[in-house]
Scaffold this motif. Structure first.
Motif, PDB file in Angstrom:
ATOM      1  N   ARG A  44      -7.857 -11.439  -2.464  1.00 11.96           N
ATOM      2  CA  ARG A  44      -8.203 -10.467  -1.552  1.00 11.96           C
ATOM      3  C   ARG A  44      -7.413  -9.920  -0.395  1.00 11.96           C
ATOM      4  NH1 ARG A  44     -13.135 -14.606   0.238  1.00 11.96           N
ATOM      5  NH2 ARG A  44     -13.930 -12.547   1.071  1.00 11.96           N
ATOM      6  N   GLN A  66      -7.561  -0.536  -0.989  1.00 16.75           N
ATOM      7  CA  GLN A  66      -7.962  -0.832  -2.334  1.00 16.75           C
ATOM      8  C   GLN A  66      -8.455   0.406  -2.794  1.00 16.75           C
ATOM      9  OE1 GLN A  66     -11.026  -4.012  -0.866  1.00 16.75           O
ATOM     10  NE2 GLN A  66      -9.939  -5.335  -2.046  1.00 16.75           N
ATOM     11  N   TRP A  82     -11.833   1.874  -4.969  1.00 13.29           N
ATOM     12  CA  TRP A  82     -13.004   1.378  -5.226  1.00 13.29           C
ATOM     13  C   TRP A  82     -13.580   2.647  -6.371  1.00 13.29           C
ATOM     14  CZ3 TRP A  82     -16.112  -2.265  -2.212  1.00 13.29           C
ATOM     15  CH2 TRP A  82     -15.474  -2.836  -1.256  1.00 13.29           C
ATOM     16  N   ASP A  87      -9.505  -1.759  -8.095  1.00  8.61           N
ATOM     17  CA  ASP A  87      -9.729  -2.952  -7.506  1.00  8.61           C
ATOM     18  C   ASP A  87     -11.338  -3.420  -7.532  1.00  8.61           C
ATOM     19  OD1 ASP A  87      -6.755  -3.535  -6.823  1.00  8.61           O
ATOM     20  OD2 ASP A  87      -7.269  -1.820  -5.377  1.00  8.61           O
ATOM     21  N   VAL A  88     -12.087  -2.497  -7.283  1.00 14.31           N
ATOM     22  CA  VAL A  88     -13.550  -2.800  -7.081  1.00 14.31           C
ATOM     23  C   VAL A  88     -14.534  -1.786  -7.863  1.00 14.31           C
ATOM     24  CG1 VAL A  88     -15.335  -3.417  -5.335  1.00 14.31           C
ATOM     25  CG2 VAL A  88     -12.897  -3.999  -4.794  1.00 14.31           C
ATOM     26  N   VAL A 111     -18.253  -0.895  -7.980  1.00 15.26           N
ATOM     27  CA  VAL A 111     -19.504  -0.988  -7.233  1.00 15.26           C
ATOM     28  C   VAL A 111     -20.733  -0.463  -8.274  1.00 15.26           C
ATOM     29  CG1 VAL A 111     -21.134  -0.929  -5.333  1.00 15.26           C
ATOM     30  CG2 VAL A 111     -18.579  -1.256  -4.987  1.00 15.26           C
ATOM     31  N   LEU A 164     -13.003  -7.173  -8.652  1.00 15.86           N
ATOM     32  CA  LEU A 164     -14.297  -7.463  -8.072  1.00 15.86           C
ATOM     33  C   LEU A 164     -15.199  -6.515  -8.621  1.00 15.86           C
ATOM     34  CD1 LEU A 164     -16.092  -9.079  -6.256  1.00 15.86           C
ATOM     35  CD2 LEU A 164     -15.434  -7.624  -4.330  1.00 15.86           C
ATOM     36  N   ILE A 217     -19.189  -5.532  -8.237  1.00 17.80           N
ATOM     37  CA  ILE A 217     -20.364  -5.795  -7.100  1.00 17.80           C
ATOM     38  C   ILE A 217     -21.652  -5.112  -7.764  1.00 17.80           C
ATOM     39  CG2 ILE A 217     -21.482  -5.130  -4.749  1.00 17.80           C
ATOM     40  CD1 ILE A 217     -18.460  -5.155  -3.745  1.00 17.80           C
ATOM     41  N   ILE A 244     -17.847  -5.068   2.615  1.00 16.81           N
ATOM     42  CA  ILE A 244     -16.286  -4.554   2.716  1.00 16.81           C
ATOM     43  C   ILE A 244     -15.724  -5.854   3.372  1.00 16.81           C
ATOM     44  CG2 ILE A 244     -14.738  -3.296   3.954  1.00 16.81           C
ATOM     45  CD1 ILE A 244     -16.903  -0.811   3.905  1.00 16.81           C
ATOM     46  N   ALA A 273     -15.527  -8.070   0.407  1.00 15.40           N
ATOM     47  CA  ALA A 273     -14.299  -7.511  -0.598  1.00 15.40           C
ATOM     48  C   ALA A 273     -13.017  -7.870  -0.192  1.00 15.40           C
ATOM     49  CB  ALA A 273     -14.747  -6.331  -1.009  1.00 15.40           C
ATOM     50  N   LYS A 274     -12.749  -7.682   1.050  1.00 16.79           N
ATOM     51  CA  LYS A 274     -11.382  -7.860   1.774  1.00 16.79           C
ATOM     52  C   LYS A 274     -11.025  -9.382   2.271  1.00 16.79           C
ATOM     53  CE  LYS A 274     -11.154  -2.874   2.697  1.00 16.79           C
ATOM     54  NZ  LYS A 274      -9.828  -2.502   1.833  1.00 16.79           N
ATOM     55  N   ILE A 276     -15.964 -16.062  -2.354  1.00 16.88           N
ATOM     56  CA  ILE A 276     -17.184 -15.122  -2.735  1.00 16.88           C
ATOM     57  C   ILE A 276     -18.051 -15.842  -3.620  1.00 16.88           C
ATOM     58  CG2 ILE A 276     -17.637 -12.973  -3.949  1.00 16.88           C
ATOM     59  CD1 ILE A 276     -14.927 -11.931  -3.260  1.00 16.88           C
TER      60      ILE A 276
END
Length: 301
Positions: free
Chosen positions: A3, A8, A10, A82-83, A85, A136, A138, A238, A241-242, A252
């Motif tokens: 993290r 990042q 998304w 990176d993420v 959602v 990650l 979500i 956020i 996530a960070k 997490i």
């Protein structure tokens, strides 16, 4: 997953309003790269173009091949993601007896198969990030993913299914790719446009008319009066996530409830579960073979 408070990239579904829109705005304000997706993106996501986010048209019920291509397009633009959602959602309202299989399927296609298919799109990329993988994912669930609600069978069934699949995946990844983290968000009632977009089934069985009328009244009455602030929740997500702010120094978890109403409802169900376990413990344990002694093989955590 490492993290970082740094920029990042998304990939977010369902960005036309609510949590998705808030994520795009807050992340771009922080300088993160954002791929904002949604159906009919040219019109429904036009208000996000000034943020500098990349706008892609995406229906999460599309084929696996199309979802793979969209996710790869994001990788081609930014070099990495990176993420992910999974925020897009669909709420079908109606008594279970009145819901057809087709009604239920619409809920499952958007709320279950869409996120699961996009997860399949993302996993090869996340696995490629180092020995343990990285990234990650979500999932926007709901208190309806933990508590069944009257007139909510279609929605709750899809969210229960999603949470079960994601919990299984978390144990699979924990065994073989612990750098890939999963997070299920379980919000209660937040002041978004959700209550104005409920899909009520027509009255099909006279017996359930009072329930369906009450569901319509409840939805209309809740709209604009929900206790949760979506901007605050997105800011917390956020942070998670960070690894910053409210989440600094914390691991997490798999699930996090949001909103005082959700916490209250979930604690109530947990108390009921604990009481049932205590009251029925002897009966529950009485069904083993009498000579069973060896413990079951341990599963990956």
């Amino acid at each position: 997953m490492t993290r970082s408070s740094g920029p990042q990239t998304w990939f977010i579904t369902g960005c036309s309003s609510g949590f998705g829109e808030q994520l795009v705005q807050q992340l771009r304000a922080l300088g993160d790269n954002v791929v904002a997706t949604g159906r009919n993106a040219d019109t429904k996501l036009a208000h996000l173009k000034d943020t500098g986010a990349t706008i892609l048209d995406l229906d999460v019920t599309a084929s696996q091949a199309e979802l793979d291509a969209k996710f790869q397009q994001a990788i081609d633009i930014y070099g990495s993601v990176d993420v992910l959602v999974n925020n897009a959602g669909y709420i079908q309202v109606g008594a279970l007896e009145e819901l057809t299989q087709e009604d239920m399927q619409r809920s499952l296609d958007t709320n279950f198969h869409g996120p699961v298919n996009l997860t399949r799109s993302a996993l090869p990329h996340f696995r490629s990030k180092g020995e343990n993988g990285g990234g990650l994912i979500i999932y926007m669930s709901s208190q309806g993913g933990f508590i069944g609600e009257p007139a909510g069978a279609g929605y709750c069934a899809s969210k229960f299914a999603l949470e079960g699949a994601v919990e299984s995946l978390s144990r699979e990844l924990g065994w073989l790719a612990p750098g890939i983290k999963l997070l299920i968000l379980q919000p209660g009632h937040f002041r978004t446009e959700v209550m104005s977009k409920l899909n009520h089934v027509p009255h099909r069985v006279d017996f359930w008319k009072p329930l369906n009328d009450a569901a319509r009244t409840r939805g209309a009455g809740n709209y604009g009066h929900e206790p949760g602030d979506p901007a605050k929740m997105v800011a917390r997500v956020i942070d998670i996530a960070k690894g910053t702010g409210a989440a600094e120094g914390k691991e997490i978890p798999l699930r996090i409830p949001f909103g005082s109403d959700c916490v209250g409802f979930m604690n109530g169900k947990l108390e009921t579960i604990h009481k049932t376990m205590e009251d029925w413990d002897e009966v529950s344990r009485s069904t083993d073979f009498p000579d069973h002694e060896a413990p079951m093989p341990a599963l990956p955590k």
